[in-house]
Write an enzyme that holds these catalytic residues in place. Structure first.
Site, PDB file in Angstrom:
ATOM      1  N   ALA A   1      86.084   1.748  87.564  1.00 31.42           N
ATOM      2  CA  ALA A   1      86.433   3.009  86.906  1.00 31.42           C
ATOM      3  C   ALA A   1      85.246   3.989  86.919  1.00 31.42           C
ATOM      4  CB  ALA A   1      86.856   2.726  85.465  1.00 31.42           C
ATOM      5  N   PRO A   2      85.528   5.278  87.133  1.00 27.83           N
ATOM      6  CA  PRO A   2      86.843   5.930  87.256  1.00 27.83           C
ATOM      7  C   PRO A   2      87.436   5.937  88.667  1.00 27.83           C
ATOM      8  CG  PRO A   2      85.139   7.589  87.210  1.00 27.83           C
ATOM      9  CD  PRO A   2      84.426   6.283  87.041  1.00 27.83           C
ATOM     10  N   GLY A   3      86.783   5.241  89.639  1.00 27.85           N
ATOM     11  CA  GLY A   3      87.397   5.081  90.950  1.00 27.85           C
ATOM     12  C   GLY A   3      86.644   5.662  92.121  1.00 27.85           C
ATOM     13  N   GLY A   4      85.542   6.378  91.881  1.00 27.46           N
ATOM     14  CA  GLY A   4      84.889   7.136  92.944  1.00 27.46           C
ATOM     15  C   GLY A   4      84.466   6.329  94.153  1.00 27.46           C
ATOM     16  N   LYS A   5      83.928   5.122  93.949  1.00 32.50           N
ATOM     17  CA  LYS A   5      83.429   4.334  95.090  1.00 32.50           C
ATOM     18  C   LYS A   5      84.582   3.920  95.996  1.00 32.50           C
ATOM     19  CE  LYS A   5      81.730   1.564  92.114  1.00 32.50           C
ATOM     20  NZ  LYS A   5      82.151   2.394  90.964  1.00 32.50           N
TER      21      LYS A   5
ATOM     22  N   ASP B   1      78.873  -1.300  90.706  1.00 28.54           N
ATOM     23  CA  ASP B   1      78.187  -0.168  90.075  1.00 28.54           C
ATOM     24  C   ASP B   1      77.424  -0.718  88.878  1.00 28.54           C
ATOM     25  OD1 ASP B   1      77.407   2.370  89.429  1.00 28.54           O
ATOM     26  OD2 ASP B   1      79.323   3.003  88.603  1.00 28.54           O
TER      27      ASP B   1
ATOM     28  N   CYS C   1      72.931   5.065  89.741  1.00 23.41           N
ATOM     29  CA  CYS C   1      72.517   6.468  89.767  1.00 23.41           C
ATOM     30  C   CYS C   1      71.190   6.597  89.024  1.00 23.41           C
ATOM     31  CB  CYS C   1      73.583   7.379  89.190  1.00 23.41           C
ATOM     32  SG  CYS C   1      74.134   6.941  87.534  1.00 23.41           S
TER      33      CYS C   1
END
Length: 471
Positions: A291-295, A354, A407
């Site tokens: 979540a939220p799904g970006g990768k 992540d 990040c």
């Protein structure tokens, strides 16, 4: 995005103050007055809570006219970015330490000082008068006079160079000048050197552009750019992400393309980080903290034939991910699962994780993090990361990849975590990235299996470790 930042999103305005509703002024006020009051409220509530600024900003935006949204974002986020430098200027103009100023005056003074020093859209006298009106609603007559006197002094000298930082300590001087905590500046000088650190500090204080991820199976970036330009937006291709667009003017979230699910909002460096190394057709991928799904979206954008499985430990964040999948028109397997104790059978060609981190690569997007990060927090999150890596290690097939992304720019949250993990898992070896990445991604290879891009230009900073399971 840091897991630390994302965990804070569970907070709500109700936990930190009532939503902004404007106020009754003692004189007729303009819509700019309302925007400045709203910005002061966002700054005050953000600094008084652990919730991200976006929680309060979204609440305030709902109370303002759409034409004022850009100014509200600029005032609130700009004030948070430059907070320490603003406090220095206010202290100089008031001839007293900032902490000695009445706390109820902090937010009005900071927002007004930001507008006087950084923006010229509104006349200085209007900025001062509105701040005085705000002060009148929260303090006594002496506080009102104090606010008026301080801001008039700043208005007479509305450039940062008029208020030099004179600290004898070079690190403190640089930290105040660029509005960062001393300990971060010290760390970055030791790691990156003066020139790269200066560039990094300056990048963190720039406004954040909107970046869009487009999808190859929906035509890619060119048709979307054309459609948005036809609607009056200014967009250009990303220099960093193959399917990315950078929005220079206009709001793409009001477009039919957004409602159709033709793009996803994602920083261009985040898009690039997900592609280290580029996916191969048909890969079976586990996104273990999805979540939220970006990768997963970035991987699917360039290689639609992937077979992704998405998991996250937070039910509320799973809800956000489901909403994103629905808008994008994607049906993907999705489960609530802890990456530290995953309940998956079989193994995967690529496991993407992540890791929890302080988010020091995203201070431009989340400027409030500058004033919350501590060295002890870095150590705590690093311990969490090690537990998650241990959990997903058995799910990487022989010859497969474990891709750990943060990040963060901090060694303790990246290289040190992976080094400790590898001592227990010698079968997972850094993948040689040279020759596997295309331009410009190859520029940011910094070691075996290690890729890092610092905040610069329009993008945030990310670190990626790639480990291969050797038979």
């Amino acid at each position: 995005m840091s897991r630390a930042v994302m965990s804070l999103r569970r907070a709500s305005p109700a936990a930190g103050g009532k939503p902004f509703r404007g106020r009754r002024a003692s004189r007729p006020h303009t819509h700019e007055d309302t925007v400045r009051s709203a910005a002061a409220w966002v700054v005050e509530r953000t600094l008084a809570s652990l919730a991200p600024s976006s929680v309060y900003l979204e609440s305030a935006l709902q109370q303002c006219e759409p034409r004022d949204h850009g100014l509200l974002r600029e005032l609130a986020l700009g004030t948070l970015r430059w907070l320490r430098r603003l406090d220095h200027v206010i202290a100089c103009a008031s001839h007293r330490p900032f902490d000695d100023i009445e706390p109820r005056l902090h937010a009005p003074l900071r927002v007004a000082a930001y507008q006087l020093l950084f923006l010229d859209r509104v006349p200085a006298h209007a900025v001062v008068n509105e701040a005085v009106e705000q002060a009148r609603g929260v303090t006594h007559r002496g506080g009102v006079s104090f606010t008026n006197a301080v801001l008039r002094r700043i208005a007479r000298q509305p450039r940062l160079r008029d208020w030099p930082v004179t600290s004898d300590d070079k690190i403190t001087r640089l930290a105040i000048e660029t509005s960062h905590p001393d300990f971060l500046v010290r760390r970055w000088l030791e790691r990156f050197g003066r020139a790269r650190t200066r560039a990094l500090l300056e990048a963190n204080n720039q406004p954040k552009a909107l970046h869009l991820l487009t999808f190859r199976d929906r035509g890619g970036s060119a048709p979307l750019a054309e459609a948005l330009i036809d609607r009056g937006l200014t967009v250009e291709p990303s220099d960093l992400a193959p399917l990315g667009l950078v929005v220079r003017r206009g709001n793409p979230l009001r477009s039919p393309a957004y409602r159709r699910g033709d793009f996803y909002l994602q920083d261009e460096a985040s898009q690039a980080a997900a592609l280290i190394p580029p996916p191969q057709p048909g890969e079976r991928v586990l996104d273990a903290a999805a979540a939220p799904g970006g990768k997963s979206f970035a991987l699917l954008a360039v290689e639609p034939s992937l077979e992704p499985f998405l998991a996250d430990v937070s039910p509320s964040r799973i809800g956000t991910l489901r909403a994103n999948l629905k808008r994008l028109g994607r049906r993907l397997p999705l489960v609530v699962a802890d990456a530290g104790q995953p309940a998956f059978r079989g193994r995967f060609d690529r496991v993407v994780l992540d890791l929890p981190c302080t988010g020091t690569g995203t201070l431009r997007k989340h400027p409030e993090l500058k004033w919350r990060i501590s060295e002890s927090e870095i150590g705590r999150l690093a311990r969490q990361s090690l537990r998650l890596l241990e959990g997903v290690a058995p799910l990487v097939r022989p010859g497969g990849l474990l891709v750990a992304i943060t990040c963060s720019l901090e060694r303790e949250e990246n290289e040190d975590v992976v080094a400790r993990f590898r001592r227990r898992h010698p079968e997972l070896v850094p993948l040689e990235l040279a020759g596997r990445l295309s331009y410009p991604h190859e520029r940011w290879i910094v070691g075996p299996g290690l890729w890092q891009v610092l905040p610069a230009g329009d993008h945030d900073g990310f670190t990626v470790h790639v480990l291969e399971h050797r038979r």
